[in-house]
Design a protein around this motif. Structure first.
Motif, PDB file in Angstrom:
ATOM      1  N   LEU A  25      38.885  26.930  34.160  1.00 19.32           N
ATOM      2  CA  LEU A  25      37.694  27.464  33.740  1.00 19.32           C
ATOM      3  C   LEU A  25      36.700  27.176  34.786  1.00 19.32           C
ATOM      4  O   LEU A  25      35.872  28.115  35.128  1.00 19.32           O
ATOM      5  N   ASN A  26      36.913  26.109  35.576  1.00 22.04           N
ATOM      6  CA  ASN A  26      36.133  26.127  36.771  1.00 22.04           C
ATOM      7  C   ASN A  26      36.540  26.978  37.719  1.00 22.04           C
ATOM      8  O   ASN A  26      35.414  27.543  38.370  1.00 22.04           O
ATOM      9  N   ASP A  27      37.522  27.456  37.788  1.00 21.47           N
ATOM     10  CA  ASP A  27      37.930  28.624  38.798  1.00 21.47           C
ATOM     11  C   ASP A  27      37.282  29.803  38.484  1.00 21.47           C
ATOM     12  O   ASP A  27      36.848  30.485  39.298  1.00 21.47           O
ATOM     13  N   LEU A  28      37.312  30.201  37.199  1.00 15.93           N
ATOM     14  CA  LEU A  28      36.539  31.289  36.682  1.00 15.93           C
ATOM     15  C   LEU A  28      35.071  31.438  36.957  1.00 15.93           C
ATOM     16  O   LEU A  28      34.723  32.144  37.257  1.00 15.93           O
ATOM     17  N   GLN A  29      34.454  30.220  36.773  1.00 14.03           N
ATOM     18  CA  GLN A  29      32.994  30.026  36.990  1.00 14.03           C
ATOM     19  C   GLN A  29      32.822  30.453  38.569  1.00 14.03           C
ATOM     20  O   GLN A  29      31.824  31.037  38.862  1.00 14.03           O
ATOM     21  N   ARG A  30      33.543  29.539  39.024  1.00 11.01           N
ATOM     22  CA  ARG A  30      33.484  30.127  40.730  1.00 11.01           C
ATOM     23  C   ARG A  30      33.618  31.549  41.064  1.00 11.01           C
ATOM     24  O   ARG A  30      32.616  32.015  41.926  1.00 11.01           O
ATOM     25  N   LEU A  31      34.579  32.168  40.402  1.00 11.80           N
ATOM     26  CA  LEU A  31      34.650  33.598  40.789  1.00 11.80           C
ATOM     27  C   LEU A  31      33.520  34.285  40.079  1.00 11.80           C
ATOM     28  O   LEU A  31      33.016  35.326  40.668  1.00 11.80           O
ATOM     29  N   LYS A  32      33.090  33.968  38.863  1.00 13.44           N
ATOM     30  CA  LYS A  32      31.867  34.732  38.215  1.00 13.44           C
ATOM     31  C   LYS A  32      30.818  34.606  39.219  1.00 13.44           C
ATOM     32  O   LYS A  32      29.674  35.329  39.483  1.00 13.44           O
ATOM     33  N   THR A  33      30.520  33.409  39.852  1.00 14.30           N
ATOM     34  CA  THR A  33      29.321  33.221  40.825  1.00 14.30           C
ATOM     35  C   THR A  33      29.530  34.004  42.066  1.00 14.30           C
ATOM     36  O   THR A  33      28.492  34.634  42.549  1.00 14.30           O
ATOM     37  N   SER A  34      30.831  34.049  42.559  1.00 20.30           N
ATOM     38  CA  SER A  34      31.089  34.882  43.919  1.00 20.30           C
ATOM     39  C   SER A  34      30.710  36.474  43.653  1.00 20.30           C
ATOM     40  O   SER A  34      30.005  36.977  44.372  1.00 20.30           O
ATOM     41  N   TRP A 113      41.743  33.946  27.600  1.00 20.03           N
ATOM     42  CA  TRP A 113      41.608  35.175  28.322  1.00 20.03           C
ATOM     43  C   TRP A 113      42.425  35.069  29.466  1.00 20.03           C
ATOM     44  O   TRP A 113      43.117  35.660  30.365  1.00 20.03           O
ATOM     45  N   LEU A 114      42.026  33.749  30.372  1.00 20.97           N
ATOM     46  CA  LEU A 114      42.535  33.373  31.737  1.00 20.97           C
ATOM     47  C   LEU A 114      44.208  33.192  31.403  1.00 20.97           C
ATOM     48  O   LEU A 114      44.899  33.666  32.313  1.00 20.97           O
ATOM     49  N   ASN A 115      44.537  32.795  30.227  1.00 18.99           N
ATOM     50  CA  ASN A 115      45.990  32.532  30.208  1.00 18.99           C
ATOM     51  C   ASN A 115      46.791  34.021  29.971  1.00 18.99           C
ATOM     52  O   ASN A 115      47.941  34.250  30.727  1.00 18.99           O
ATOM     53  N   TYR A 116      46.019  35.001  29.534  1.00 21.90           N
ATOM     54  CA  TYR A 116      46.700  36.297  29.199  1.00 21.90           C
ATOM     55  C   TYR A 116      46.486  37.111  30.566  1.00 21.90           C
ATOM     56  O   TYR A 116      47.391  37.862  30.946  1.00 21.90           O
ATOM     57  N   GLN A 117      45.314  36.700  31.558  1.00 24.14           N
ATOM     58  CA  GLN A 117      45.375  37.278  32.940  1.00 24.14           C
ATOM     59  C   GLN A 117      46.654  36.815  33.630  1.00 24.14           C
ATOM     60  O   GLN A 117      47.009  37.748  34.311  1.00 24.14           O
ATOM     61  N   LEU A 188      42.326  36.709  40.197  1.00 20.96           N
ATOM     62  CA  LEU A 188      43.192  35.909  39.330  1.00 20.96           C
ATOM     63  C   LEU A 188      44.505  36.287  39.402  1.00 20.96           C
ATOM     64  O   LEU A 188      45.386  35.453  39.535  1.00 20.96           O
ATOM     65  N   TRP A 189      44.821  37.601  39.193  1.00 21.06           N
ATOM     66  CA  TRP A 189      46.005  38.143  39.649  1.00 21.06           C
ATOM     67  C   TRP A 189      46.803  37.884  40.869  1.00 21.06           C
ATOM     68  O   TRP A 189      47.891  37.465  40.932  1.00 21.06           O
ATOM     69  N   SER A 190      45.836  37.661  41.939  1.00 19.12           N
ATOM     70  CA  SER A 190      46.447  37.235  43.247  1.00 19.12           C
ATOM     71  C   SER A 190      46.822  35.819  43.221  1.00 19.12           C
ATOM     72  O   SER A 190      47.957  35.433  43.899  1.00 19.12           O
ATOM     73  N   LYS A 191      46.256  34.969  42.415  1.00 17.59           N
ATOM     74  CA  LYS A 191      46.995  33.704  42.309  1.00 17.59           C
ATOM     75  C   LYS A 191      48.250  33.817  41.642  1.00 17.59           C
ATOM     76  O   LYS A 191      49.143  33.193  42.332  1.00 17.59           O
ATOM     77  N   THR A 192      48.439  34.319  40.752  1.00 21.39           N
ATOM     78  CA  THR A 192      49.753  34.311  40.155  1.00 21.39           C
ATOM     79  C   THR A 192      50.897  34.828  41.181  1.00 21.39           C
ATOM     80  O   THR A 192      51.999  34.355  41.275  1.00 21.39           O
ATOM     81  N   TYR A 193      50.467  36.149  41.956  1.00 17.76           N
ATOM     82  CA  TYR A 193      51.347  36.488  42.875  1.00 17.76           C
ATOM     83  C   TYR A 193      51.548  35.491  44.126  1.00 17.76           C
ATOM     84  O   TYR A 193      52.834  35.532  44.635  1.00 17.76           O
ATOM     85  N   MET A 194      50.673  35.073  44.511  1.00 11.88           N
ATOM     86  CA  MET A 194      50.965  33.874  45.685  1.00 11.88           C
ATOM     87  C   MET A 194      51.604  32.906  45.143  1.00 11.88           C
ATOM     88  O   MET A 194      52.561  32.129  45.820  1.00 11.88           O
ATOM     89  N   GLU A 195      51.814  32.499  43.748  1.00 13.01           N
ATOM     90  CA  GLU A 195      52.564  31.515  43.404  1.00 13.01           C
ATOM     91  C   GLU A 195      53.910  31.891  43.138  1.00 13.01           C
ATOM     92  O   GLU A 195      54.882  30.995  42.970  1.00 13.01           O
TER      93      GLU A 195
END
Lengths: 203, 203
Positions: A25-34, A113-117, A188-195
Motif C-alpha cells: 500500500l505504500n508503493d501504491l501511495q507513492r504511485l498515486k503521488t507521482s 485491488w493490488l493483489n488482483y493487479q 504495478l504490472w511492470s513490477k510483476t513482469y520484472m519479477e
C-alpha cells in the motif's frame, strides 16, 4: 461492480485463491503521488463507472473486433498457437476484460485491488498465461505491447465517457482520472513482469 | 533539433559513444502498430516541435520546480544522497530533458533514435545513473515512477501545445501524437529496465 461478476469464469477478485501482491500500500501511495491521483479522481472514476457500466460489452468488442483483431501480433494472444480462433478463450477473457473496466472505476484501490493487479499481470506472463482457461496459446503477452495498447484504450474510451450527456468538464475529469489509473496500473504490472521475466525475455 | 544541442553536457545522440539498442527497427514497427502511430502523427509531432521549441526551458522548469520538487521520492533523484541540492547536476540534466522534448518531436525514429532511447533508459538504471555527470545521487530511478510521471508530462504539455494559437483540432492531433510517442518510449525503456534490473530491483 458488475452484478454478474460472480458468474465470470476465472474472475477471482478478493478470493483466497489470489496471492498477496509484492507491491505494498505504500508503493501504491507513492504511485498515486507521482501521477497526482486525488480524491477528486476517485470521485470521477466512480462517475465513469456509472457512465460505462452498461457499455462495457460494446467497448471490449470495439477493442477486440475493431482494433486488436486487425493487429496479428496482438490478436494471436487470444488464439490457438496455429493462429486459428479460440472462441471460448476469447469470450471468457472478454468477460474479464469488461469487468476490469468496472473494477478500474468502482473498486477501492486497497490490498485486494493490488493483489488482483498482480494476478492480472501474472496472467499475461509465462507464469500464469493460459492456465485460468486451460488453453494452449502464446506463452505470454509482451509487456511492451500492453503499454503500447493502453494508449489505444485511453484514446478510445473517451467517446464512451461522453455518451451519457455529461458536461465537457465532467468528461474531461473522468478521462484524466482514467488515464491516471492506467499509469498506476502499468507501473504495478511492470513490477510483476520484472519479477517474472527472465532478464527481459517477456518484453 | 535545438541549435545549441552540441553544447549540452552529456548529450551524445547519434555519436559512436552510444551502443546499439537491443530493440530493433522491427520492434519499433510493432510498437508503432500497437499504439496506432501513423505518418499523420509524425507530421503532428513536427508541428509540436515547432510550437514547443522556444518553450522547453519553461516547460522543464514547470515540471521540475512546480511538480517534482514537491514530491520527495522523485526530487531525490536529482539531489545528493543526503537530500541536499546538486544544482549543477540538476542544470545539466534539465538541459538534456529540454532537448528530449525537441527530439521527441523532431527526430526521425530510426536506429539512432532507438539507440538513444536505450541510453536514456540506462542513465536512469543502476547501470549508468550518475555516470554522465560524475555525481553521487540515488543509484537508479524506479521504472514505476517514470511510468507514473509520464501521466503528468502528458497532461501538463497540453497548454504549451495550445500556446501558439493553433486550432483545437491541431492541438488535439499534436497531443495525441505526443502521447503515442510516450507510450512507445515507455515500452522501449521497459526493455532496458528488464534487461538491466536484477530481478525487479529497479521497479
Amino acid at each position: 461492480m458488475n452484478s454478474n461478476a460472480n458468474d465470470i469464469s476465472g474472475y477471482t477478485y478478493g478470493t483466497p485463491a489470489i496471492a498477496v501482491s509484492s507491491a505494498t500500500l505504500n508503493d501504491l501511495q507513492r504511485l498515486k503521488t507521482s501521477v497526482g491521483f486525488t480524491e477528486d479522481d476517485e470521485r470521477s472514476l466512480l462517475l465513469a463507472g456509472f457512465v460505462l457500466k452498461d457499455d462495457v460489452e460494446r467497448i471490449v468488442k470495439h477493442w477486440r473486433a475493431n482494433i486488436i483483431a486487425g493487429i496479428p501480433h496482438l490478436a494471436k494472444h487470444s488464439r490457438n498457437l496455429d493462429g486459428s480462433p479460440s472462441p471460448d478463450y476469447l469470450a471468457r477473457s472478454n468477460r474479464r476484460f469488461e469487468q476490469w473496466i468496472i473494477d478500474t472505476c468502482t473498486r477501492t484501490y486497497d490490498q485486494d485491488w493490488l493483489n488482483y493487479q498482480q494476478e492480472i499481470a501474472l496472467r499475461h506472463t509465462s507464469v500464469k498465461k493460459n492456465q485460468t482457461d486451460n488453453v494452449v496459446s502464446t506463452p505470454y503477452v509482451p509487456y511492451s505491447d500492453i503499454v503500447a495498447f493502453v494508449a489505444v484504450l485511453n484514446e478510445t474510451i473517451k467517446p464512451y465517457l461522453a455518451a451519457k450527456g455529461h458536461t465537457e468538464s465532467e468528461v474531461s475529469s473522468m478521462h484524466k482520472a482514467w488515464i491516471k489509473s492506467m499509469h498506476i496500473q502499468m507501473a504495478l504490472w511492470s513490477k510483476t513482469y520484472m519479477e517474472s521475466g527472465e532478464h527481459g525475455k517477456e518484453w
